[in-house]
Design an enzyme around this catalytic site. Structure first.
Site, PDB file in Angstrom:
ATOM      1  N   PHE A 163      58.030  49.114  20.269  1.00 10.72           N
ATOM      2  CA  PHE A 163      56.640  49.421  20.609  1.00 10.72           C
ATOM      3  C   PHE A 163      56.470  50.831  21.153  1.00 10.72           C
ATOM      4  CE2 PHE A 163      57.181  49.077  25.201  1.00 10.72           C
ATOM      5  CZ  PHE A 163      58.338  48.314  25.284  1.00 10.72           C
TER       6      PHE A 163
ATOM      7  N   ASP B  19      63.573  39.928  39.654  1.00 13.76           N
ATOM      8  CA  ASP B  19      62.967  41.174  39.224  1.00 13.76           C
ATOM      9  C   ASP B  19      61.861  41.424  40.237  1.00 13.76           C
ATOM     10  OD1 ASP B  19      61.450  43.197  38.125  1.00 13.76           O
ATOM     11  OD2 ASP B  19      61.856  42.570  36.060  1.00 13.76           O
TER      12      ASP B  19
ATOM     13  N   PHE C 192      60.904  40.149  30.022  1.00 20.05           N
ATOM     14  CA  PHE C 192      60.340  41.492  30.057  1.00 20.05           C
ATOM     15  C   PHE C 192      61.176  42.340  29.100  1.00 20.05           C
ATOM     16  CE2 PHE C 192      59.825  45.852  31.505  1.00 20.05           C
ATOM     17  CZ  PHE C 192      58.457  45.951  31.382  1.00 20.05           C
ATOM     18  N   THR C 193      60.532  43.309  28.448  1.00 20.25           N
ATOM     19  CA  THR C 193      61.165  44.065  27.354  1.00 20.25           C
ATOM     20  C   THR C 193      62.542  44.624  27.722  1.00 20.25           C
ATOM     21  OG1 THR C 193      59.865  45.960  28.099  1.00 20.25           O
ATOM     22  CG2 THR C 193      58.979  44.686  26.258  1.00 20.25           C
TER      23      THR C 193
ATOM     24  N   TYR D 272      75.324  65.964  48.025  1.00 18.79           N
ATOM     25  CA  TYR D 272      75.798  65.112  46.924  1.00 18.79           C
ATOM     26  C   TYR D 272      76.129  63.708  47.436  1.00 18.79           C
ATOM     27  CZ  TYR D 272      78.008  63.601  42.657  1.00 18.79           C
ATOM     28  OH  TYR D 272      78.303  62.909  41.515  1.00 18.79           O
TER      29      TYR D 272
ATOM     30  N   ARG E 144      50.628  44.487  24.247  1.00 13.97           N
ATOM     31  CA  ARG E 144      51.616  43.530  24.727  1.00 13.97           C
ATOM     32  C   ARG E 144      51.484  42.285  23.847  1.00 13.97           C
ATOM     33  NH1 ARG E 144      55.373  46.165  26.217  1.00 13.97           N
ATOM     34  NH2 ARG E 144      55.685  46.849  28.337  1.00 13.97           N
TER      35      ARG E 144
ATOM     36  N   LYS F 167      56.632  50.945  40.385  1.00  7.66           N
ATOM     37  CA  LYS F 167      55.474  50.032  40.429  1.00  7.66           C
ATOM     38  C   LYS F 167      55.105  49.809  41.903  1.00  7.66           C
ATOM     39  CE  LYS F 167      56.853  49.666  36.064  1.00  7.66           C
ATOM     40  NZ  LYS F 167      57.733  48.632  35.580  1.00  7.66           N
TER      41      LYS F 167
HETATM   42  C1  LIG Z   1      58.781  48.436  34.492  1.00  5.47           C
HETATM   43  C2  LIG Z   1      59.540  47.176  34.605  1.00  5.47           C
HETATM   44  C3  LIG Z   1      60.922  47.139  34.472  1.00  5.47           C
HETATM   45  C4  LIG Z   1      61.735  48.348  34.059  1.00  5.47           C
HETATM   46  O1  LIG Z   1      61.684  49.354  34.990  1.00  5.47           O
HETATM   47  P1  LIG Z   1      61.655  50.925  34.593  1.00  5.47           P
HETATM   48  O2  LIG Z   1      61.502  51.580  35.919  1.00  5.47           O
HETATM   49  O3  LIG Z   1      60.511  51.153  33.673  1.00  5.47           O
HETATM   50  O4  LIG Z   1      62.964  51.246  33.956  1.00  5.47           O
HETATM   51  C5  LIG Z   1      61.545  45.920  34.667  1.00  5.47           C
HETATM   52  N1  LIG Z   1      60.852  44.805  34.939  1.00  5.47           N
HETATM   53  C6  LIG Z   1      59.539  44.805  35.058  1.00  5.47           C
HETATM   54  C7  LIG Z   1      58.804  43.533  35.367  1.00  5.47           C
HETATM   55  C8  LIG Z   1      58.818  45.979  34.881  1.00  5.47           C
HETATM   56  O5  LIG Z   1      57.487  45.957  34.965  1.00  5.47           O
END
Ligand SMILES: *Cc1c(COP(=O)(O)O)cnc(C)c1O
Length: 470
Positions: A462, A228, A137-138, A85, A395, A271
């Site tokens: 979306f 980011d 970004f969303t 843990y 998008r 990613k």
């Molecule tokens: C995917 C993404 C996020 C969010 O991350 P999640 O792992 O999907 O929660 C934030 N910023 C960018 C540029 C992304 O592509």
């Protein structure tokens, strides 16, 4: 001409072909259902590719998020999970990898990127403060808004022009930023939210010169910069390829230099970092780290696991190391570029220059007869699925959501359909099949009609919105 050869490699090896720097050890069979079945599946999904079942998809280009193939070393790492843990040894491995390759002092694991976005937004934004960023970004913008922040787009104008060939369309327009600062005052700026590459602009990079200049401006004004870092390794590739003085530097060196201009970063490890789930947040400031470490316990888990299993942190630590290898990133971006060049040769409108992780079809030029309120990019995603079972993502206006004040649609200049390439998953033959399907849909464009939204969720619409054909 061998399209897979990125320019730098082509020069190095002349005309010799070049292939993916991996071979396949395990296969996952693909299934293709009939057109009638696809039509039924599409109707059941309300013409939203997010609502399709994966089993009904042939080539899945919905996202590059969590869809990477892990290496044999990563799978071996799964077996080294220390599921304690507290104080799992995998956490310390992860911490060391982030410190080495991204250079930040304090690391907080999170279950994925948005977990990290939530924490940084809640700790670094005071209600009413502005958060300038290089396009939104969303999930990022939503967390900033939920924390009371006001997002302001300060990306250069070229980013909104799908035909501009600017080599660094992700750059911040420093004049726009200075203008905002002089209007509202530096103390009203929470931080700069800097993404590289910029997903919503088509995977476009930020130059080293730009982040350097941004750092100087922010130092003068006492403003923090948070990255980011989701696709920052891909960003480093473009710097290596396009920016003077970086051709001889390794991806790892460039990544590290870029991060050194920032105060911290959040990461969707799904990613660049080559894992199926995971994220992290890293900062240099001790007292901010104290707060984050405290808050992560509330929302994610203890600060040495943050919602991840020990084995997840181990594969992530290994993934970070693999992601910065020069041959990996060249093959990754080379594959995206191969698809982009095929489509460009066939005069299909795609965002130029082709970015790091995806091909963005320009739905405005693809369907000039469909007005934006009839969701041309959503329509294109539906048509592609119908043609061949290839899954892509909207998008455009559906992703942009509504203005929280007026309630009207945000109407982004870019109305795009994204073909996102998972890392180390598909071969060049799959890219050929994709290109041919896009061409077939393009050939049939004039008889295609738009969509109407029949169900609209309140947040990030979306993902779950439903549509029907007009
Ligand atoms: C995917 C993404 C996020 C969010 O991350 P999640 O792992 O999907 O929660 C934030 N910023 C960018 C540029 C992304 O592509």
């Amino acid at each position: 001409m061998n399209h897979l050869v990125p320019q730098t490699m082509g020069q190095q090896f002349g005309r010799r072909s070049w292939a993916e720097p991996w071979k396949i050890k395990m296969v996952e069979p693909l299934r293709m259902i009939s057109r009638e079945e696809r039509q039924r599946a599409l109707e059941e999904a309300g013409y939203n590719t997010f609502l399709l079942r994966s089993e009904d998809v042939y080539i899945d280009l919905l996202t590059d998020s969590g869809t990477s193939a892990m290496s044999d070393r990563q799978w071996a790492g799964m077996m080294l999970g220390d599921e304690a843990y507290a104080g799992s040894r995998n956490f310390y491995h992860l911490e060391e990898a982030v410190r080495t390759y991204y250079g930040f002092r304090h690391v907080v694991p999170t279950h994925q990127g948005r977990g990290a976005e939530h924490l940084i937004s809640q700790t670094a934004i005071k209600p009413g403060q502005f958060v300038p960023g290089n396009m939104y970004f969303t999930t990022t913008r939503l967390h900033q808004e939920l924390a009371g922040g006001i997002f302001v787009d300060v990306i250069i104008d070229e980013a909104h022009d799908p035909e501009s060939l600017h080599p660094f369309k992700g750059n911040v327009d420093l004049a726009k930023l200075e203008d905002l600062i002089s209007r509202v005052g530096a103390e009203q700026i929470a931080y700069i939210s800097l993404a590289g590459t910029v997903n919503m602009a088509g995977g476009q990079p930020v130059s080293m010169a730009n982040v350097q200049a941004l750092r100087e401006l922010c130092d003068r004004r006492g403003i923090r910069i948070f990255l980011d870092a989701t696709r920052l390794v891909e960003n480093a590739f473009f710097i290596q390829e396009r920016e003077e003085g970086y051709a001889g530097r390794s991806i790892a060196q460039i990544l590290r230099e870029f991060c050194d201009y920032a105060d911290g970063a959040w990461m969707s490890a799904k990613k660049d970092n080559l894992v199926n789930i995971g994220g992290w947040l890293a900062v240099n400031d001790d007292s901010l780290f104290e707060e984050l470490r405290n808050l992560v316990v509330v929302y994610e888990g203890l600060h040495t696991y943050g919602g991840l299993a020990g084995r997840d942190m181990e594969t992530l630590a290994i993934g970070i190391e693999e992601s910065v290898q020069d041959d990996h990133i060249r093959a990754r971006i080379g594959q995206v570029r191969y698809l982009g060049e095929l489509l460009t040769d066939w005069e299909i409108p795609v965002v130029q220059p082709v970015g790091g992780h995806a091909i963005f079809l320009d739905a405005r030029r693809f369907y000039p007869h469909i007005p934006q309120d009839e969701f041309p990019a959503q329509t294109l995603a539906a048509e592609l699925y119908l043609d061949s079972g290839i899954r892509s993502m909207e998008r455009g206006i559906a992703s942009a959501g509504r203005d929280p004040k007026t309630g009207d649609h945000h109407r982004p200049k870019l109305e795009l359909t994204r073909l996102t390439i998972p890392r180390r998953v598909y071969t060049q033959a799959h890219m050929d099949v994709v290109a041919e399907s896009v061409k077939a849909v393009h050939d049939a464009r004039e008889s295609t009609r738009g969509l109407r939204m029949t169900y609209e969720p309140k947040y990030l619409r979306f993902f779950q919105a439903r549509f029907e054909r007009l």
